[in-house]
Each structure stands twice: as C-alpha cells, then as structure tokens.
Motif scaffolding. Structure first.
Motif, PDB file in Angstrom:
ATOM      1  N   ALA A   1       0.708  -1.190   0.108  1.00  0.00           N
ATOM      2  CA  ALA A   1       0.102   0.499   0.111  1.00  0.00           C
ATOM      3  C   ALA A   1       0.916   1.064   0.592  1.00  0.00           C
ATOM      4  N   ARG A   2       1.872   0.300   0.842  1.00  0.00           N
ATOM      5  CA  ARG A   2       3.016   2.211   0.735  1.00  0.00           C
ATOM      6  C   ARG A   2       4.011   2.084  -0.822  1.00  0.00           C
ATOM      7  N   PHE A   3       3.765   1.576  -0.908  1.00  0.00           N
ATOM      8  CA  PHE A   3       4.463   1.793  -2.580  1.00  0.00           C
ATOM      9  C   PHE A   3       3.327   2.166  -3.403  1.00  0.00           C
ATOM     10  N   ALA A   4       2.619   1.511  -3.544  1.00  0.00           N
ATOM     11  CA  ALA A   4       1.583   2.295  -4.472  1.00  0.00           C
ATOM     12  C   ALA A   4       0.841   3.985  -4.063  1.00  0.00           C
TER      13      ALA A   4
ATOM     14  N   VAL B   1      -7.143   1.280  -3.328  1.00  0.00           N
ATOM     15  CA  VAL B   1      -5.629   0.530  -3.092  1.00  0.00           C
ATOM     16  C   VAL B   1      -6.481  -0.862  -2.839  1.00  0.00           C
ATOM     17  N   ALA B   2      -6.611  -2.114  -3.203  1.00  0.00           N
ATOM     18  CA  ALA B   2      -6.492  -3.278  -2.437  1.00  0.00           C
ATOM     19  C   ALA B   2      -5.654  -4.400  -2.801  1.00  0.00           C
ATOM     20  N   VAL B   3      -4.888  -4.528  -2.007  1.00  0.00           N
ATOM     21  CA  VAL B   3      -3.354  -5.674  -1.973  1.00  0.00           C
ATOM     22  C   VAL B   3      -4.259  -6.412  -1.274  1.00  0.00           C
ATOM     23  N   VAL B   4      -3.674  -7.493  -1.790  1.00  0.00           N
ATOM     24  CA  VAL B   4      -3.866  -9.421  -1.248  1.00  0.00           C
ATOM     25  C   VAL B   4      -3.282  -9.998  -1.319  1.00  0.00           C
TER      26      VAL B   4
END
Length: 396
Positions: free
Chosen positions: A285-288, A366-369
């Motif tokens: 999420a920080r990268f995005a 942002v969605a991280v899975v």
C-alpha cells in the motif's frame, strides 16, 4: 514446477498488437480530491469482510488483505497460518513472497532510469547488454520487454533449468544462471507482433537496471524503490532466511492426499527481476501511494508507466476485455477500464502463492491481497476479484 498463474491472468494471446497508448489519467491525479464515502460493503463487517471470512473458513484463503482509500486504511484482515509447523498465524505485518508482482518494482526502476535520461524505451537490448543473440540484441527493445511483446519465453520451462537451478546458492549464481538460459532463447515471433507473457523479458530489464545504474539489481531496488517508498519489511530474502524467519509466510499447495504441503523448497535461492521479492500488505500500500504520489517517479513518467500500451488477446479466466472491461498491457501492470473506471495492477501466482495489488486512480482505492495458498489452475483468485467488483461498483 513454478509455472506462473499469469498464463491465466496475463492474457497470453496470439493476436497482433499495436503500440497504442490509452488516455489513462495519471494515478494519484485524484489524490487531492475530497475523499468519497466509504460504502458499507467495504467496511469492517460488510459484504467483502463476510466474503473473505467465508473463503477462509472453507479453506480457500490463507493470507492477509488490506484496503485503503486515499491513503487511509479501511479494512485489514488476516486468516490462516504463515507457518503451520510452528503454529505462526498470518497477521497484518506478515511478509509474503510476491511472485510476479515483483515485476512492478523492475518496471519502476526502468522508468526511473528513463526519467534520468540513461535508458530509452525504444532502444534495443544490445544498447545496454552484451552476449545476447543478434535477433534479441538488435531487434528487441526495452518497450518490447516491458509490454511482453519481445517473443522471449520463460526460463522455468526451458530444458535443464530445474536440473541446475537448485544448485545455485548465492545471489550472483542465481542472476548469472538465469541469464545463461535466456542467452540460449530466441524470440518465438517477431518482436512487437504478439503479446506473450515473458519472465525472460523482465529478467533482462533487471540486467539493464544493473548495467546502467552500476548497482547490482537487488541493491538498486532496495535503495531506489523499497527505501524510497518507505517499505520497511520488503526485501529479496534468501531461501535460508525464508526458512527461519517467523515473519515470512511459507507457501502451501495441495498435495495429492488433499493436505496442504509446504513448497518453499521449490523456490530459487533468491528472487529475480521477474519474481519473488517479499513484502507485507502495508508495504505494498505504501508502494502504491509513493508511486501515485510522485515519490518514485515524476507525474509524466508515472503516467507513462501506468498507461496502457498493448491490448492483450482475451484469455480463459477473464484476461481479455468485454462489454464493460477493456484491458491493456502497461509498462509493468495491466490497465483495465471497467465500467468507466481505471483499475491498474498486477497479480502473481505459483504453487503456494497468490498475490495481487490493484490501484483505482479514479477513486483513490488500493486493494492488496497476499495469500500463501495457491488457487486451482485455470481459475481466477476470488478474493481480489471480489474486491475489484465492490470497489468499482462503489465508484459508479
């Protein structure tokens, strides 16, 4: 062994493609807009939370999920075990191997060098690397590598690869050994004529990053991507570290008996520019946020990186377009126009691994899975698909 799920997700088509560019608004262009309402379906206790819990209870999901909206956490959930033998559960700070999501870091590194004037997208591979066949060095460009239109294939599938790869026991041996197999490869079609997902292409991009920057690839990514984005748990961990570090989830695949088996030993000693960096949900999420907020690239090069270039051919499992979904290969991620909204992201998968990160530049989501169970071959991962469905619906 180690066959990537991108054969399903990456739209490995055989149709002719054109080097077109979509009108994608730079991700983050809406970051200064007033945050919209967070729908109840995406909040704790909502429809997505219930769906995720049901998937975990039925043994179809083990991992961590993070949804953020304009940089604010909305939902963070973890299910299942990071290490079954030591009874370590997955948690919000668990680190997962990313498989092909790693390609996003490689693509950003290339864009940084382009931004500095050290690399050109239309330059041939031979401009930067020696020792490749003429049909690669003189005809394949950086653009072809980034868009999977080089015609190069997958070293994992080359005869003899898995006879040699288990013996590589250092970062240098992995990089040199992987490259040696690529040197024997030849384009399966004229560069630019088709789209075919290529691990070899992204490894060459990493070699270009190292050659041009003067830093080993892994060191460059650590400094200019992970550190620059504040990704404190991210790294290219080696297999010995993976075995022992309780923070890092082990990958589990279904054995013939139906039991989950640890398949960590099937991985390389260390990840490559094509796959197997490690990160937590928070780090991605920080990268995005860093990418869309101008911390890794200037706005122009962010737009170039995330804007669609090549329309992949439709593939089983929904890789192509449709009445409400138009997909393009960007410089790293896929860029999909769904119901009038852009969804930009990348997935990765192999035995015991299923990962994805999706950016929604129009609405700030942002969605991280990150999962340490794989999904059945030929199927789409249900959890990121459900997140995309609800996020897109919330923005219409």
């Amino acid at each position: 062994m180690n066959t990537t799920r991108r054969t399903v997700l990456g739209a490995l088509g055989a149709s002719a493609v054109a080097a077109t560019t979509t009108g994608l608004t730079p991700a983050g262009a809406g970051a200064g807009a007033a945050p919209g309402r967070v729908p109840p379906e995406l909040r704790p206790g909502g429809a997505f939370d219930a769906f995720l819990r049901a998937e975990a209870e039925q043994g179809r999901f083990s991992g961590s999920v993070l949804l953020t909206h304009h940089g604010r956490p909305v939902l963070a959930r973890s299910h299942g075990m990071a290490d079954r033998d030591r009874a370590v559960p997955n948690g919000p700070d668990t680190v997962f191997v990313l498989a092909s999501v790693t390609k996003l870091f490689t693509a950003v590194a290339v864009a940084q060098l382009v931004q500095r004037g050290q690399v050109a997208y239309q330059a041939t591979v031979g401009t930067y690397l020696d020792g490749l066949a003429a049909e690669v060095a003189d005809r394949v460009t950086v653009h072809h590598l980034l868009t999977h239109t080089s015609g190069l294939g997958d070293p994992f599938r080359m005869p003899g690869f898995w006879d040699e790869a288990p013996g590589w026991s250092s970062v240098e041996e992995v990089m040199a050994g992987y490259l040696a197999f690529i040197r024997t490869d030849r384009p399966a079609f004229p560069p630019g004529a088709r789209h075919a997902y290529s691990n070899a292409g992204y490894h060459l991009l990493g070699e270009i990053v190292a050659a041009v920057s003067g830093q080993p690839y892994h060191d460059y990514i650590r400094e200019h991507v992970f550190e620059a984005a504040g990704m404190t748990r991210s790294d290219f961990y080696t297999k010995p570290r993976w075995r022992t570090d309780r923070r890092i989830a082990h990958p589990y695949a279904r054995a013939e008996s139906g039991e989950w088996e640890d398949v960590l030993e099937e991985r390389l000693f260390v990840g490559t520019p094509a796959g197997d960096a490690f990160a937590s949900c928070g780090d991605l999420a920080r990268f995005a946020r860093a990418l869309t907020g101008g911390e890794l690239l200037d706005p122009g090069h962010t737009a170039i990186t995330l804007g669609g270039k090549v329309p992949p051919a439709p593939a089983g499992g929904g890789g192509g377009g449709g009445p409400a979904r138009t997909v393009f290969q960007a410089y790293g991620p896929l860029a999909a126009l769904e119901r009038g909204q852009w969804v930009v992201g990348h997935g990765g998968g192999s035995r015991g691994i299923s990962t994805s990160v999706d950016l929604f530049p129009d609405t700030g989501w942002v969605a991280v899975v990150l999962a340490n169970h794989d999904v059945p071959l030929g199927t789409m991962p249900a959890v990121p698909a459900k997140a995309r469905e609800l996020i897109v619906a919330a923005g219409t």
